[in-house]
Design an enzyme around this catalytic site. Structure first.
Site, PDB file in Angstrom:
ATOM      1  N   LYS A  56      -2.202  -1.537  -3.724  1.00 57.07           N
ATOM      2  CA  LYS A  56      -3.072  -0.365  -3.651  1.00 57.07           C
ATOM      3  C   LYS A  56      -2.247   0.911  -3.732  1.00 57.07           C
ATOM      4  O   LYS A  56      -1.253   0.997  -3.018  1.00 57.07           O
ATOM      5  CB  LYS A  56      -3.815  -0.423  -2.325  1.00 57.07           C
ATOM      6  CG  LYS A  56      -4.652   0.786  -2.026  1.00 57.07           C
ATOM      7  CD  LYS A  56      -5.283   0.626  -0.681  1.00 57.07           C
ATOM      8  CE  LYS A  56      -6.011   1.918  -0.340  1.00 57.07           C
ATOM      9  NZ  LYS A  56      -6.568   1.921   0.951  1.00 57.07           N
TER      10      LYS A  56
ATOM     11  N   LYS B 156       0.865  -1.172   0.000  1.00 63.50           N
ATOM     12  CA  LYS B 156       0.000   0.000   0.000  1.00 63.50           C
ATOM     13  C   LYS B 156       0.900   1.220   0.000  1.00 63.50           C
ATOM     14  O   LYS B 156       1.721   1.396   0.901  1.00 63.50           O
ATOM     15  CB  LYS B 156      -0.899  -0.011   1.233  1.00 63.50           C
ATOM     16  CG  LYS B 156      -1.781   1.232   1.333  1.00 63.50           C
ATOM     17  CD  LYS B 156      -2.717   1.137   2.515  1.00 63.50           C
ATOM     18  CE  LYS B 156      -3.606   2.359   2.600  1.00 63.50           C
ATOM     19  NZ  LYS B 156      -4.499   2.292   3.759  1.00 63.50           N
TER      20      LYS B 156
HETATM   21  C1  PBG Z   1      -7.354   3.454   5.772  1.00 64.01           C
HETATM   22  C2  PBG Z   1      -7.661   3.244   4.323  1.00 64.01           C
HETATM   23  C3  PBG Z   1      -7.464   4.176   3.278  1.00 64.01           C
HETATM   24  C4  PBG Z   1      -8.024   3.603   2.143  1.00 64.01           C
HETATM   25  C5  PBG Z   1      -8.537   2.352   2.504  1.00 64.01           C
HETATM   26  N1  PBG Z   1      -8.276   2.131   3.860  1.00 64.01           N
HETATM   27  C6  PBG Z   1      -6.885   5.545   3.282  1.00 64.01           C
HETATM   28  C7  PBG Z   1      -5.561   5.810   3.811  1.00 64.01           C
HETATM   29  O1  PBG Z   1      -4.707   4.932   3.962  1.00 64.01           O
HETATM   30  O2  PBG Z   1      -5.311   6.975   4.106  1.00 64.01           O
HETATM   31  C8  PBG Z   1      -8.091   4.284   0.806  1.00 64.01           C
HETATM   32  C9  PBG Z   1      -9.138   3.829  -0.132  1.00 64.01           C
HETATM   33  C10 PBG Z   1      -9.430   4.725  -1.265  1.00 64.01           C
HETATM   34  O3  PBG Z   1      -8.789   5.782  -1.486  1.00 64.01           O
HETATM   35  O4  PBG Z   1     -10.364   4.391  -2.003  1.00 64.01           O
HETATM   36  N2  PBG Z   1      -6.385   2.740   6.358  1.00 64.01           N
END
Ligand code: PBG
Length: 337
Positions: free
Chosen positions: A262, A209
């Site tokens: 992601k 991520k």
């Molecule tokens: C939180 C989380 C995030 C997303 C999914 N879980 C945001 C972040 O890490 O700040 C992002 C999903 C999206 O942008 O569609 N842990």
């Protein structure tokens, strides 16, 4: 007449025996040679939950995506099920007054998120229900882990993640999604789940991520932006792909059932890298900003939104993702129908 025969003779003179265009000459032939297929069954629909009832509020930066109270969400899920969608990932939007430094609302059994998960699973036991495990929606700091003196703590955060996972598993969740990029969390959560009898609860690890600009609209939807700093000490540097192999090795050892990349579009190479190296299903999260870009350009009439949606989803599948989390899930299913 002269020109035609001239062209013809030139082609013969070329002697091309391999003409890739032959395999594109009709829809029927194109169908035969199509390498990648995308199905509604590949998709997980991420949805935003708010407390209360009778609420369906569109997210400003995500046209067509809403924050639902649980009663409205049940209707939306039923509609999507009739379109063939069978997997849903629910994210809660918490009001500021319920947030604190230790995110204690996250495992309060009476909290609206856990109650909603239970209600959804009770009403639709056949669906695959996924949830998110990280501190940010419940944290007054807006970070995914505990914060001390401006630092995001790793090991100290694990226990809360474990409690949150148990509470979600107890509510009936099928797949837990640890989304914080903390070290050791998959193994810790796996052990907590197993020790408490949740042997069948799966873990989809947010393996790679990235610290990405594409999460902006999601943080609007949940009011979950960090209150200070950024997430670069836990989320990955967009410049790196080798590092994803370390993360994936660890997640495999720790027992992850799925590995996720992601965002998706700027990281198709990473999806392919994990697909080629690990035998578990690879998931990709086609995140909020990726959705909003297509929507915005299409609303301006600059691109054909529906074709762009299909191309985006197909590219993620082609790169090697078996599972795609996407805000386009419903629209794609409507298109297919
Ligand atoms: C939180 C989380 C995030 C997303 C999914 N879980 C945001 C972040 O890490 O700040 C992002 C999903 C999206 O942008 O569609 N842990």
């Amino acid at each position: 007449m002269v020109i035609m025969s001239c062209t013809f003779e030139t082609e013969i003179a070329f002697g091309m025996n391999r003409r890739p265009r032959r395999n594109r000459k009709s829809k029927a032939v194109r169908n035969l040679v199509e390498e990648t297929s995308l199905s509604v069954k590949d998709l997980i629909f991420p949805m935003f939950l708010v407390d209360g009832s009778n609420k369906k509020i569109e997210v400003n930066s995500m046209p067509g995506i809403f924050r639902f109270s649980v009663d409205e969400m049940l209707h939306e899920i039923e509609y999507c099920m009739n379109l063939g969608i069978s997997a849903f990932d629910v994210f809660p939007a918490y009001p500021e007054r319920l947030k604190n430094a230790i995110a204690s609302e996250s495992y309060n059994p009476d909290t609206f998120y856990l109650k909603a998960l239970r209600q959804i699973k009770d009403k639709f036991p056949e669906i695959c229900l996924m949830s998110d495990v990280a501190l940010d929606p419940y944290s007054s700091d807006g970070h995914d882990g505990l914060v001390k003196d401006g630092k995001i703590l790793n090991d100290e955060t694990l226990e809360i993640l474990g409690l949150m996972s148990l509470a979600q598993a107890d509510a009936g969740v099928d797949i837990i999604g640890p989304s914080d990029m903390m070290d050791g969390r998959v193994g810790f959560i796996r052990e907590m789940l197993d020790q408490n009898g949740y042997l069948d609860t799966s873990i989809m690890s947010y393996t790679a991520k990235y610290a990405s600009a594409f999460y902006g609209p999601f943080r609007d939807a949940l009011d979950s932006a960090p209150k200070f700093g950024d997430k670069k000490t836990y989320q990955m540097n967009p410049a790196n792909s080798q590092e994803a192999l370390i993360e994936a090795d660890l997640d495999m050892e720790e027992g992850a059932d799925f590995l996720m990349v992601k965002p998706a579009l700027s990281y198709l190479d990473v999806i392919k890298l994990l697909h080629d190296n690990y035998p578990v299903p690879i998931a990709a999260y086609n995140v909020s900003g990726e959705y909003s870009m297509v929507k915005a350009a299409s609303q301006k009439g600059w691109i054909d939104g529906q074709r762009a949606m299909r191309e985006v989803l197909l590219s993620i599948k082609r790169a090697g993702a078996k599972v795609i989390l996407t805000y386009f899930a419903k629209e794609y299913a409507e298109f297919v129908k």
